[in-house]
Design a protein around this motif. Structure first.
Motif, short mmCIF file in Angstrom:
data_model
loop_
_atom_site.label_atom_id
_atom_site.label_comp_id
_atom_site.label_asym_id
_atom_site.label_seq_id
_atom_site.Cartn_x
_atom_site.Cartn_y
_atom_site.Cartn_z
N TRP A 69 -25.78 92.46 69.52
CA TRP A 69 -25.45 92.62 68.11
C TRP A 69 -25.92 91.41 67.31
CZ3 TRP A 69 -24.96 94.76 63.77
CH2 TRP A 69 -24.24 94.18 62.73
N ARG A 73 -28.73 91.52 64.50
CA ARG A 73 -28.39 91.09 63.13
C ARG A 73 -29.40 90.04 62.66
NH1 ARG A 73 -22.88 88.06 62.66
NH2 ARG A 73 -24.29 86.42 63.30
N ASN A 74 -29.71 89.10 63.55
CA ASN A 74 -30.69 88.06 63.19
C ASN A 74 -32.07 88.67 62.98
OD1 ASN A 74 -28.73 86.15 63.38
ND2 ASN A 74 -29.25 85.51 65.46
#
Lengths: 337, 532
Positions: A69, A73-74
């Motif tokens: 995750w 997200r990055n």
């Protein structure tokens, strides 16, 4: 119009699913590799307390889904993390290494297409003759001799024995670091900035790896072109053209070739994508500072951020070149519109 | 295939290539620049507080000074580098260094005791991979500023939190982690409390003969002479090109495209025999190749089994046929050249004796076992030779080749059975290898010391105590005798078959001289490299 919009939407969704799938698979393969990334970062001698601290700092003590995750997200913020090997952000590294691969792959592709396509046409037109046999043997050798061997052989013959071409690297030491970086492609940058000595030197360094790669790709292009042409030459419209008394050149190039080049676009696009994937072995033998070498070194050093980032970039290129071929195919061939 | 037409075409092309600058492309490397071909993809960071790999340590060794450096002529003591002299208090707990005057960093700043204190303090505060070399003396983030101080620019005072042999401390200070950085330059690049670590990963700030001016990972390192260094260098610029293939290195050396090749293999060296233009330098390294036997596995926990394997291996055959010139037989845990190293070799191939030992262990018909090893030259060939040797005494070895880090990961998790691996000393003191191979004070999974003995479940309290006692021994001669005694005992009881010691090989091209290869990477020096 609605139909076109629907096609565009379907294609976009398909591309996004492919890229997400690639991200998931690459991430989890990277994490289940039997190499502790901490050993890769800190080395075999690192004491347990330092290992434990760095594991926490990097979040590697968290559950795998949570790590994914964070990574995802990055990724949405175009942050691929930092490379252990180079200490730079992975995206910056890719920006540095990819132009060298692009330069090499493009040069190889131009040579491969300019020689491979006419050779394939020639072999098809002269099917069963000595010329056809020679072309087939030539292309068979290209696809069966390991690139590593071909590269070494090339160095031994053209660099060591004959002395016609320089050895490994992108440029001689004397010219290293002289040209300001604009596109990242040394030959182009040297030409833009008027560093002509560096330009000639870099061009000479490009010849061997580009030819080795070109030969490998040319073999595939030649075989495919020959196959497409043989099919086309069996067409009834060719018989009609012959009956009309058209010249052989006109029949071959206008009528037969005119009908296969749409198919050839897919072959050329996929070949180019294959070259851009990083000519891993060729780059290693010729010490070519490209993405292939970056990816190989990252893998050997278990530098997972760099591996993930490079794989994703390669995946994106592959998907988009496929997409481009698809779009061109639709534009050029009215039957599939 | 070469045809008449292709030869003619090529002949026609050659003047064109020449006119395009081909001659320049293949010309000898320029004067004043020494070009070295080397595998440099191991570089992680140049910050001495973090650097721990071969190439980054070697580069640091040419860019920095340390307080002291080993006297490589004797190998048993240290001499001053940035320190002019030092005194030790009678209780051995306080060492006061007097700094040499006039040493300047590449920035032009003068090197002072403040820089030396700052450098050691930041090693402890950052506590990165090599940090343990300093923290093992009891220094912590909380006490280091009080215990390592510079009362004035020429005096550095180190107070030890616990008693250790002075020679042990000195050899640790001579390790790469002991490099003195330019405090003002480093702190001007500090951010988020990193003490300049992020900047220093890719730059140098030292007072050695060279400074780093460019590093592109897996491509090149360029060093330029430090204009303020006292040492006048032979070549103003050193270019280290990443050439991963030894065969490519040889080719380019023969062609004059590089001046020095650093990673040639035995077969490459054979090709150079009889060629007078090339100079081959070799130097024993503090790097040992060994077979580790995991005593956590039932069939590998008997001393007789360990002994049987040690007597079964054909050391001479491996050294002569697989790695001539690049490795030597070495059967002790201390490589030749390190203080206290024994050079005798008690083991040689004796199949009958090995079989007898195996029978005594309760395995008259042998057993099957796996052996992990690094899938690279020369380990593949050595592993196959060992496999054949052990087959002769009934031990059926299944080889498991893998990438180096995968092999290390498995060993750290104590999941291997046999392992053919390599160990390089962390610093030029016998404790480095003694601790690695002999010390396992706590065999549990949460042990604070998890080096080779622990990884092979070699839990031997008497030997561990000998290691602990030796680091506290203040009498130098007595301390050396303790390590020699340790090595003799180790040969009899340890689950390690020490096989080979690596020789660093460098081949210098025509007219090139002056490279000095040290027993550890940071003692390899470029300053005297000259080109005729």
């Amino acid at each position: 119009m609605n139909g076109r919009l629907r096609t565009l939407a379907a294609t976009t969704v398909s591309v996004l699913i492919t890229l997400f799938g690639l991200t998931v698979v690459t991430f989890f393969i990277g994490r289940v590799m039997p190499i502790d990334p901490i050993v890769a970062i800190l080395g075999d001698h690192a004491p347990p307390d330092v290992v434990a601290r760095v594991r926490i700092e990097l979040g590697l003590n968290r559950p795998l889904w949570y790590q994914f995750w964070i990574f995802f997200r990055n990724l949405l913020h175009l942050d691929l993390g930092r490379s252990v090997m180079t200490t730079h952000p992975v995206l910056q590294d890719i920006g540095r290494y990819f132009p060298a691969t692009f330069e090499l792959a493009t040069a190889a592709m131009i040579v491969a297409a300019l020689i491979g396509v006419p050779l394939g046409v020639l072999a098809a037109v002269r099917q069963g003759t000595r010329t056809d046999h020679m072309v087939r043997v030539f292309s068979l050798a290209g696809s069966s001799i390991p690139v590593f061997m071909l590269a070494m052989l090339s160095l031994v013959v053209f660099y060591a024995a004959l002395g016609w071409l320089p050895g490994t690297g992108q440029v001689s030491v004397v010219y290293d670091g002289i040209v300001p970086r604009i596109t990242g492609m040394l030959v182009i940058d040297a030409a833009i900035t008027g560093h002509w000595n560096t330009f000639y030197n870099a061009l000479l360094h490009l010849i061997q790896p580009a030819l080795v790669l070109a030969y490998f790709s040319m073999a595939y292009i030649t075989r495919m072109t020959r196959g497409f042409m043989l099919d086309a030459l069996r067409g009834e419209y060719i018989t009609t053209a012959r009956a009309k008394g058209l010249s052989t050149a006109r029949i071959v190039w206008r009528h037969a070739f005119g009908n296969i080049w749409v198919q050839l676009i897919t072959v050329l696009a996929l070949t180019y994508a294959g070259l851009l994937e990083g000519a891993v072995v060729t780059e290693t033998v010729f010490s070519w500072p490209g993405l292939g070498q970056y990816l190989t070194n990252s893998l050997l050093n278990a530098d997972m951020n760099a591996v993930l980032g490079s794989t994703l970039v390669i995946g994106v290129i592959y998907v988009f070149l496929n997409l481009l071929a698809d779009v061109l195919y639709r534009m050029m061939d009215p039957r599939v519109r | 295939m070469l045809t008449r037409r292709s030869v003619l075409a090529a002949s026609a092309a050659s003047p064109i290539l020449a006119s395009l600058g081909a001659d320049e492309a293949f010309a000898a490397t320029p004067k004043g620049i020494a070009v070295m071909g080397k595998q440099i993809d191991d570089i992680v960071a140049f910050d001495p507080a973090q650097s721990y790999e071969f190439t980054d340590n070697e580069v640091d060794g040419n860019c920095y000074n340390k307080l002291v450096t080993p006297d490589l002529t004797t190998g048993t003591t240290v001499v001053g580098d940035a320190a002019e002299s030092w005194t030790v208090s009678p209780d051995g707990l306080t060492i006061t260094f007097k700094m040499k005057p006039g040493i300047k960093f590449a920035s032009g700043n003068e090197l002072t005791a403040h820089d030396a204190a700052f450098s050691l303090q930041r090693v402890v505060k950052l506590n990165l991979t090599p940090g343990f070399i300093v923290t093992q003396f009891g220094y912590t983030k909380d006490n280091v500023e009080k215990l390592i101080t510079a009362p004035d620019p020429t005096t550095l005072k180190m107070v030890l939190p616990k008693q250790v042999a002075t020679s042990f401390l000195m050899f640790c200070l001579s390790a790469n982690v002991g490099c003195i950085v330019d405090r003002a330059t480093v702190m001007s690049h500090a951010k988020n409390g990193d003490l300049g670590n992020d900047w220093l990963k890719t730059h140098t700030a030292g007072s050695g003969p060279y400074q780093l001016i460019s590093w592109v990972a897996s491509d090149h390192v360029i060093l330029e002479a430090n204009p303020h260094a006292a040492v006048k260098v032979g070549c103003n610029r050193i270019v280290i090109k990443h050439i991963p293939e030894p065969a490519s290195q040889l080719l380019q050396l023969e062609h004059g495209s590089i001046d020095i090749a650093r990673d040639l293999l035995s077969e490459n060296l054979k090709q150079l025999k009889g060629k007078a233009d090339f100079t081959v330098l070799t130097s024993g390294q503090a790097t040992s190749v060994y077979i580790g036997m995991n005593m956590g596995k039932p069939h590998l926990n008997k001393t007789e089994v360990h002994q049987a394997m040690k007597w079964a291996v054909d050391y001479e055959g491996i050294a002569k046929n697989i790695v001539p010139g690049t490795y030597e037989i070495a059967q002790n845990f201390l490589p030749a050249g390190l203080p206290g190293a024994l050079t005798d070799m008690p083991f040689k191939r004796d199949v009958a004796k090995a079989k007898q030992l195996l029978a005594q262990a309760g395995y008259p018909k042998g057993f099957s076992v796996t052996m992990d090893h690094i899938a690279a030259a020369p380990y593949n060939d050595i592993a196959q030779a060992v496999q054949a040797n052990l087959k002769d005494i009934g031990i059926d070895v299944k080889l498991l080749p893998a990438q180096a880090k995968q092999v290390f990961t498995k060993m750290r998790a104590r999941q291997h059975e046999l392992i053919l691996s390599v160990w390089g000393s962390d610093y030029f003191d016998p404790n480095s290898n003694a601790q690695a191979f002999c010390a396992d004070p706590n065999d549990a999974n949460n042990s604070k010391l998890q080096i080779l003995a622990w990884r092979c479940h070699f839990y031997n309290p008497p030997l561990t105590k000998m290691v602990e006692d030796a680091v506290k021994e203040l009498d130098g001669a007595k301390r050396i005798a303790m390590y020699q005694d340790m090595q003799r005992q180790f040969r009899q009881i340890a689950p390690f078959a020490m096989l080979l010691q690596q020789n660093a090989v460098a081949v210098l091209g025509k007219g090139v001289s002056g490279l000095k290869i040290g027993p550890m990477p940071d003692y390899t020096k470029y300053a005297d490299i000259r080109k005729a």
